[in-house]
Design a protein around this motif. Structure first.
Motif, mmCIF file in Angstrom:
data_model
loop_
_atom_site.group_PDB
_atom_site.id
_atom_site.type_symbol
_atom_site.label_atom_id
_atom_site.label_comp_id
_atom_site.label_asym_id
_atom_site.label_seq_id
_atom_site.Cartn_x
_atom_site.Cartn_y
_atom_site.Cartn_z
ATOM 1 N N PHE A 181 -1.684 15.990 -5.408
ATOM 2 C CA PHE A 181 -1.471 15.298 -4.143
ATOM 3 C C PHE A 181 -2.769 14.669 -3.643
ATOM 4 C CE2 PHE A 181 1.451 18.972 -4.351
ATOM 5 C CZ PHE A 181 2.627 18.255 -4.532
ATOM 6 N N ASP A 182 -2.629 13.656 -2.798
ATOM 7 C CA ASP A 182 -3.796 12.935 -2.283
ATOM 8 C C ASP A 182 -4.683 13.806 -1.410
ATOM 9 O OD1 ASP A 182 -3.031 10.364 -3.399
ATOM 10 O OD2 ASP A 182 -1.420 10.379 -1.902
ATOM 11 N N LYS A 183 -4.048 14.659 -0.624
ATOM 12 C CA LYS A 183 -4.781 15.521 0.294
ATOM 13 C C LYS A 183 -4.052 16.860 0.370
ATOM 14 C CE LYS A 183 -6.339 15.718 5.113
ATOM 15 N NZ LYS A 183 -6.352 14.978 6.380
ATOM 16 N N MET B 287 0.842 -1.173 0.000
ATOM 17 C CA MET B 287 0.000 0.000 0.000
ATOM 18 C C MET B 287 0.889 1.240 0.000
ATOM 19 S SD MET B 287 -3.204 0.702 2.441
ATOM 20 C CE MET B 287 -2.899 1.960 3.643
ATOM 21 N N SER B 288 0.596 2.183 -0.892
ATOM 22 C CA SER B 288 1.417 3.385 -0.980
ATOM 23 C C SER B 288 0.979 4.415 0.053
ATOM 24 C CB SER B 288 1.352 3.976 -2.386
ATOM 25 O OG SER B 288 0.045 4.400 -2.666
ATOM 26 N N LYS B 289 1.923 5.234 0.444
ATOM 27 C CA LYS B 289 1.669 6.251 1.449
ATOM 28 C C LYS B 289 0.928 7.428 0.819
ATOM 29 C CE LYS B 289 4.090 9.388 4.511
ATOM 30 N NZ LYS B 289 5.350 10.034 4.779
ATOM 31 N N GLN B 290 -0.081 7.934 1.525
ATOM 32 C CA GLN B 290 -0.825 9.093 1.062
ATOM 33 C C GLN B 290 0.079 10.326 1.144
ATOM 34 O OE1 GLN B 290 -3.976 10.698 3.590
ATOM 35 N NE2 GLN B 290 -5.277 10.899 1.787
ATOM 36 N N ILE B 291 0.116 11.123 0.070
ATOM 37 C CA ILE B 291 0.916 12.344 0.069
ATOM 38 C C ILE B 291 0.034 13.511 0.488
ATOM 39 C CG2 ILE B 291 2.313 13.938 -1.305
ATOM 40 C CD1 ILE B 291 3.089 11.549 -3.054
ATOM 41 N N VAL B 292 0.414 14.100 1.627
ATOM 42 C CA VAL B 292 -0.319 15.231 2.178
ATOM 43 C C VAL B 292 0.501 16.498 1.936
ATOM 44 C CG1 VAL B 292 -1.269 16.272 4.287
ATOM 45 C CG2 VAL B 292 -1.361 13.784 3.954
ATOM 46 N N GLN C 22 -10.987 16.423 -1.085
ATOM 47 C CA GLN C 22 -9.579 16.151 -0.793
ATOM 48 C C GLN C 22 -8.876 17.371 -0.198
ATOM 49 O OE1 GLN C 22 -10.836 16.985 -3.686
ATOM 50 N NE2 GLN C 22 -9.322 17.228 -5.292
#
Length: 166
Positions: free
Chosen positions: A31-33, A1-6, A66
């Motif tokens: 970016f994810d968030k 699982m990839s890390k969410q980029i904040v 997001q």
């Protein structure tokens, strides 16, 4: 699982303009968030209170799940760490902006070597907009009272401020 980029996009947003919105949406596509970090601005005299700036930013970003709007005080480093962010987003319109932001990015790199600063430029139609211009045009009665510089909800609040200042 990839890390969410904040990513964190900090600023006073007094008020949030269409230029700010453009930068947030560009960042949200990358970016994810994205956390729109509304600064308490203890070093500036703001037209709008923190609560008012938060409300405008939340209203403006309501259709973008997001994007989260969060108040912040103190060092960006601490805020970034608290929210497990790895990116700081900064909007750059001019060479003057870049000079300041470049220095700030260098300081942040020293404080947070694992956090990247990403510079984004707004669309051409928003490059001239600054919150200072928005406040001055709106409150001093410039062409259109700045209606073309902010969202409808922000414009309504600017006109309410203008009415109470008169």
């Amino acid at each position: 699982m990839s890390k969410q980029i904040v990513a964190i996009y900090p600023g006073t947003f007094d008020p949030i303009s269409l230029g700010h919105e453009d930068i947030v949406l560009r960042a949200a596509a990358m970016f994810d968030k994205v956390i729109l970090a509304v600064a308490t601005a203890h070093h500036k005299k703001t037209l709008f209170s923190l609560d008012e700036r938060m409300a405008m930013a939340r209203e403006t970003m309501a259709s973008h799940p997001q994007v989260e709007v969060v108040p912040f005080t103190g060092l960006a480093r601490d805020f970034v760490r608290t929210h497990n962010a790895t990116v700081i987003v900064r909007g750059v319109r001019t060479v003057t902006d870049f000079d300041y932001e470049f220095q700030l990015a260098g300081m942040n790199r020293d404080l947070m070597p694992d956090v990247e600063t990403v510079f984004l430029t707004p669309s051409a139609k928003y490059q001239f907009i600054s919150s200072t211009f928005v406040r001055e045009i709106s409150l001093l009665g410039g062409a259109g009272d700045g209606q073309n510089l902010v969202s409808a909800g922000v414009y309504k609040r600017l006109m309410a401020k203008k009415a109470t200042a008169s």
